[in-house]
Design a protein around this motif. Structure first.
Motif, PDB file in Angstrom:
ATOM      1  N   PHE A 233      67.029  29.315  27.192  1.00 24.81           N
ATOM      2  CA  PHE A 233      68.367  30.016  27.332  1.00 24.81           C
ATOM      3  C   PHE A 233      69.392  29.088  27.769  1.00 24.81           C
ATOM      4  O   PHE A 233      70.600  29.290  27.429  1.00 24.81           O
ATOM      5  CB  PHE A 233      68.229  31.357  28.056  1.00 24.81           C
ATOM      6  N   GLU A 234      69.290  28.292  28.850  1.00 21.70           N
ATOM      7  CA  GLU A 234      70.107  27.434  29.699  1.00 21.70           C
ATOM      8  C   GLU A 234      70.646  26.385  28.527  1.00 21.70           C
ATOM      9  O   GLU A 234      71.741  26.121  28.460  1.00 21.70           O
ATOM     10  CB  GLU A 234      69.427  26.887  30.917  1.00 21.70           C
ATOM     11  N   GLU A 235      69.858  25.995  27.632  1.00 26.85           N
ATOM     12  CA  GLU A 235      70.214  24.897  26.579  1.00 26.85           C
ATOM     13  C   GLU A 235      70.993  25.561  25.781  1.00 26.85           C
ATOM     14  O   GLU A 235      71.993  24.822  25.064  1.00 26.85           O
ATOM     15  CB  GLU A 235      68.835  24.096  26.081  1.00 26.85           C
ATOM     16  N   PHE A 236      70.991  26.969  25.336  1.00 29.26           N
ATOM     17  CA  PHE A 236      71.534  27.371  24.271  1.00 29.26           C
ATOM     18  C   PHE A 236      73.083  27.948  24.728  1.00 29.26           C
ATOM     19  O   PHE A 236      73.945  27.756  23.880  1.00 29.26           O
ATOM     20  CB  PHE A 236      70.762  28.845  24.083  1.00 29.26           C
ATOM     21  N   LEU A 237      73.016  28.209  26.144  1.00 25.77           N
ATOM     22  CA  LEU A 237      74.540  28.652  26.663  1.00 25.77           C
ATOM     23  C   LEU A 237      75.551  27.551  26.481  1.00 25.77           C
ATOM     24  O   LEU A 237      76.806  28.017  25.913  1.00 25.77           O
ATOM     25  CB  LEU A 237      74.252  28.927  27.912  1.00 25.77           C
ATOM     26  N   PRO A 238      75.346  26.318  26.599  1.00 26.50           N
ATOM     27  CA  PRO A 238      76.561  25.314  26.166  1.00 26.50           C
ATOM     28  C   PRO A 238      77.294  25.375  24.935  1.00 26.50           C
ATOM     29  O   PRO A 238      78.321  25.120  24.673  1.00 26.50           O
ATOM     30  CB  PRO A 238      75.990  23.919  26.393  1.00 26.50           C
ATOM     31  N   LEU A 239      76.304  25.960  23.830  1.00 27.44           N
ATOM     32  CA  LEU A 239      76.850  26.042  22.233  1.00 27.44           C
ATOM     33  C   LEU A 239      77.963  27.271  22.393  1.00 27.44           C
ATOM     34  O   LEU A 239      78.931  27.153  21.782  1.00 27.44           O
ATOM     35  CB  LEU A 239      75.559  26.515  21.311  1.00 27.44           C
ATOM     36  N   ILE A 240      77.490  28.385  23.119  1.00 29.55           N
ATOM     37  CA  ILE A 240      78.508  29.413  23.255  1.00 29.55           C
ATOM     38  C   ILE A 240      79.833  29.026  24.060  1.00 29.55           C
ATOM     39  O   ILE A 240      80.903  29.463  23.746  1.00 29.55           O
ATOM     40  CB  ILE A 240      77.819  30.676  23.950  1.00 29.55           C
TER      41      ILE A 240
ATOM     42  N   LYS B  58      73.665  19.456   7.273  1.00 31.28           N
ATOM     43  CA  LYS B  58      72.679  19.316   8.559  1.00 31.28           C
ATOM     44  C   LYS B  58      73.441  19.759   9.892  1.00 31.28           C
ATOM     45  O   LYS B  58      73.009  19.240  11.025  1.00 31.28           O
ATOM     46  CB  LYS B  58      72.301  17.754   8.788  1.00 31.28           C
ATOM     47  N   THR B  59      74.234  20.604   9.626  1.00 34.30           N
ATOM     48  CA  THR B  59      74.767  21.012  10.923  1.00 34.30           C
ATOM     49  C   THR B  59      74.015  21.575  11.962  1.00 34.30           C
ATOM     50  O   THR B  59      74.038  21.456  13.272  1.00 34.30           O
ATOM     51  CB  THR B  59      75.911  22.224  10.703  1.00 34.30           C
ATOM     52  N   VAL B  60      72.975  22.554  11.680  1.00 33.65           N
ATOM     53  CA  VAL B  60      72.059  23.070  12.596  1.00 33.65           C
ATOM     54  C   VAL B  60      71.150  21.901  13.210  1.00 33.65           C
ATOM     55  O   VAL B  60      70.853  21.991  14.495  1.00 33.65           O
ATOM     56  CB  VAL B  60      71.002  24.077  11.823  1.00 33.65           C
ATOM     57  N   ASP B  61      70.883  20.761  12.430  1.00 31.38           N
ATOM     58  CA  ASP B  61      70.039  19.696  13.032  1.00 31.38           C
ATOM     59  C   ASP B  61      70.804  19.115  14.139  1.00 31.38           C
ATOM     60  O   ASP B  61      70.441  18.693  15.046  1.00 31.38           O
ATOM     61  CB  ASP B  61      69.833  18.871  11.986  1.00 31.38           C
ATOM     62  N   HIS B  62      72.322  18.917  13.648  1.00 32.42           N
ATOM     63  CA  HIS B  62      73.076  18.192  14.965  1.00 32.42           C
ATOM     64  C   HIS B  62      73.307  18.938  16.084  1.00 32.42           C
ATOM     65  O   HIS B  62      73.227  18.623  17.318  1.00 32.42           O
ATOM     66  CB  HIS B  62      74.330  18.080  14.293  1.00 32.42           C
ATOM     67  N   ILE B  63      73.368  20.365  15.923  1.00 35.34           N
ATOM     68  CA  ILE B  63      73.558  21.372  17.004  1.00 35.34           C
ATOM     69  C   ILE B  63      72.027  21.402  17.865  1.00 35.34           C
ATOM     70  O   ILE B  63      72.093  21.052  19.125  1.00 35.34           O
ATOM     71  CB  ILE B  63      73.949  22.714  16.672  1.00 35.34           C
ATOM     72  N   MET B  64      71.070  21.166  17.439  1.00 33.96           N
ATOM     73  CA  MET B  64      69.377  21.160  18.024  1.00 33.96           C
ATOM     74  C   MET B  64      69.560  19.898  18.807  1.00 33.96           C
ATOM     75  O   MET B  64      69.425  19.758  19.906  1.00 33.96           O
ATOM     76  CB  MET B  64      68.563  21.105  16.923  1.00 33.96           C
ATOM     77  N   LYS B  65      69.843  18.795  18.210  1.00 39.70           N
ATOM     78  CA  LYS B  65      69.841  17.537  18.774  1.00 39.70           C
ATOM     79  C   LYS B  65      71.039  17.177  19.978  1.00 39.70           C
ATOM     80  O   LYS B  65      70.595  16.740  20.965  1.00 39.70           O
ATOM     81  CB  LYS B  65      70.328  16.447  17.686  1.00 39.70           C
ATOM     82  N   ASP B  66      72.153  18.043  19.952  1.00 37.31           N
ATOM     83  CA  ASP B  66      73.014  17.677  21.019  1.00 37.31           C
ATOM     84  C   ASP B  66      72.656  18.663  22.141  1.00 37.31           C
ATOM     85  O   ASP B  66      72.957  18.333  23.459  1.00 37.31           O
ATOM     86  CB  ASP B  66      74.574  18.441  20.768  1.00 37.31           C
ATOM     87  N   LEU B  67      71.984  19.813  21.796  1.00 37.83           N
ATOM     88  CA  LEU B  67      71.711  20.778  22.792  1.00 37.83           C
ATOM     89  C   LEU B  67      70.269  20.725  23.629  1.00 37.83           C
ATOM     90  O   LEU B  67      69.971  20.996  24.699  1.00 37.83           O
ATOM     91  CB  LEU B  67      71.838  22.184  22.471  1.00 37.83           C
ATOM     92  N   ASP B  68      69.434  20.015  23.062  1.00 36.62           N
ATOM     93  CA  ASP B  68      67.955  19.899  23.300  1.00 36.62           C
ATOM     94  C   ASP B  68      68.008  18.965  24.542  1.00 36.62           C
ATOM     95  O   ASP B  68      67.725  17.633  24.024  1.00 36.62           O
ATOM     96  CB  ASP B  68      67.001  19.727  21.972  1.00 36.62           C
ATOM     97  N   GLN B  69      68.199  19.231  25.621  1.00 29.45           N
ATOM     98  CA  GLN B  69      68.236  18.215  26.744  1.00 29.45           C
ATOM     99  C   GLN B  69      66.748  17.715  26.863  1.00 29.45           C
ATOM    100  O   GLN B  69      66.709  16.563  27.327  1.00 29.45           O
ATOM    101  CB  GLN B  69      68.687  18.962  27.942  1.00 29.45           C
ATOM    102  N   ASN B  70      65.767  18.364  26.856  1.00 30.78           N
ATOM    103  CA  ASN B  70      64.476  17.707  26.950  1.00 30.78           C
ATOM    104  C   ASN B  70      63.524  17.157  25.800  1.00 30.78           C
ATOM    105  O   ASN B  70      62.446  16.830  26.028  1.00 30.78           O
ATOM    106  CB  ASN B  70      63.548  18.680  28.004  1.00 30.78           C
ATOM    107  N   LYS B  71      64.219  17.117  24.879  1.00 30.00           N
ATOM    108  CA  LYS B  71      63.741  16.729  23.510  1.00 30.00           C
ATOM    109  C   LYS B  71      62.414  17.329  23.114  1.00 30.00           C
ATOM    110  O   LYS B  71      61.629  16.457  22.695  1.00 30.00           O
ATOM    111  CB  LYS B  71      63.750  15.128  23.720  1.00 30.00           C
ATOM    112  N   ASP B  72      62.314  18.564  23.272  1.00 32.30           N
ATOM    113  CA  ASP B  72      60.983  19.341  22.798  1.00 32.30           C
ATOM    114  C   ASP B  72      61.148  19.792  21.591  1.00 32.30           C
ATOM    115  O   ASP B  72      60.100  20.826  21.096  1.00 32.30           O
ATOM    116  CB  ASP B  72      60.505  20.101  23.878  1.00 32.30           C
ATOM    117  N   ASP B  73      62.586  19.482  21.125  1.00 34.07           N
ATOM    118  CA  ASP B  73      62.671  20.560  19.651  1.00 34.07           C
ATOM    119  C   ASP B  73      62.799  21.920  19.722  1.00 34.07           C
ATOM    120  O   ASP B  73      62.533  22.597  18.792  1.00 34.07           O
ATOM    121  CB  ASP B  73      61.704  19.936  18.601  1.00 34.07           C
TER     122      ASP B  73
END
Length: 250
Positions: free
Chosen positions: A71-78, A52-67
């Motif tokens: 681009f701005e939410e994606f950048l912290p992953l990088i 469930k790695t991708v699920d955890h990444i989405m949960k961590d980065l999705d600030q406004n909880k819209d699933d």
């Protein structure tokens, strides 16, 4: 373009390539994020034991909880993976290991780390002069120079040097690249990159997991057999979050 500008352009191209698979093109849904991670970060994904790695990444980065991730939410992953990869890179350098061929996003992250280490040299962080050299040699476009102008090094350092110690550490360098990537994004799309709900002081804000890449960064470090330095993480918490106002002058 310079190497740094190519890296930023690659980030934008990769994001929109996968975000457009559902015809919407502005955000990554979970399915698109999974494809991006599988295709562009195979080295990272192969090291993960949690399905469930991708699920955890989405949960961590999705600030406004819209699933979805803009681009701005994606950048912290990088940024988070870049910081983890820097430690892995240094570990491999000590062991004399050579890197193998990497996927495109893997290459972008590694190039950012390489660029930082090239200008740091034997020092611990980028000095003001070294940071100016990066801006002079690795930026060309007027849009980027309007954000961090090497001719106005005091202004550029004010943007980058978040803890006001007169140097630019790797975390601060990643934030600077983040700012420059937003400029390139706006140039290519004509859209202003805005954060979602919680962008300031939210989950991706001060001390939030999103700002560091969350589980993705920690998993990358663990994948290399490296123990986390909790004390260092806590010490740097104060650097997270949005821009702080400079101290008032007497």
């Amino acid at each position: 373009m310079t190497e740094l500008e190519k890296c930023m352009e690659s980030l934008i191209v990769i994001f929109h390539r996968y975000a457009s698979q559902d015809g919407e093109g502005k955000t990554l849904n979970k399915k698109e994020l999974k494809k991006l991670v599988e295709n562009e970060l195979p080295t990272f994904l192969a090291a993960q034991k949690n399905i469930k790695t991708v699920d955890h990444i989405m949960k961590d980065l999705d600030q406004n909880k819209d699933d979805k991730l803009d681009f701005e939410e994606f950048l912290p992953l990088i940024a988070g993976l870049s910081m983890a990869c820097e430690k892995c890179y240094m570990l491999h350098e000590k062991k004399g290991k050579k890197s193998t061929a990497m996927a495109r996003l893997d290459s972008v992250v590694t190039n950012i780390v390489d660029l930082y280490l090239q200008y740091v040299g034997d020092q611990e962080h980028l000095s003001g002069d070294a940071f100016k050299s990066v801006l002079e040699a690795e930026t060309e476009s007027p849009e980027i120079r309007a954000k961090v102008n090497p001719d106005d090094i005091d202004g550029a350092m004010k943007i980058a040097d978040r803890n006001r110690d007169g140097e630019v550490n790797f975390r601060e360098f990643c934030r600077c690249v983040n700012i420059l990537a937003r400029s390139q994004y706006q140039k290519r799309t004509g859209k202003v990159c805005k954060g979602g709900k919680g962008g300031k002081g939210g989950k991706g804000g001060k001390g939030g997991k999103g700002g560091k890449g969350g589980r993705a960064a920690r998993a990358a470090r663990k994948a290399q057999g490296e123990e986390e330095d909790d004390d260092e993480e806590e010490e740097e918490e104060g650097e997270e979050g949005e821009e702080e106002e400079p101290p008032a002058e007497d």
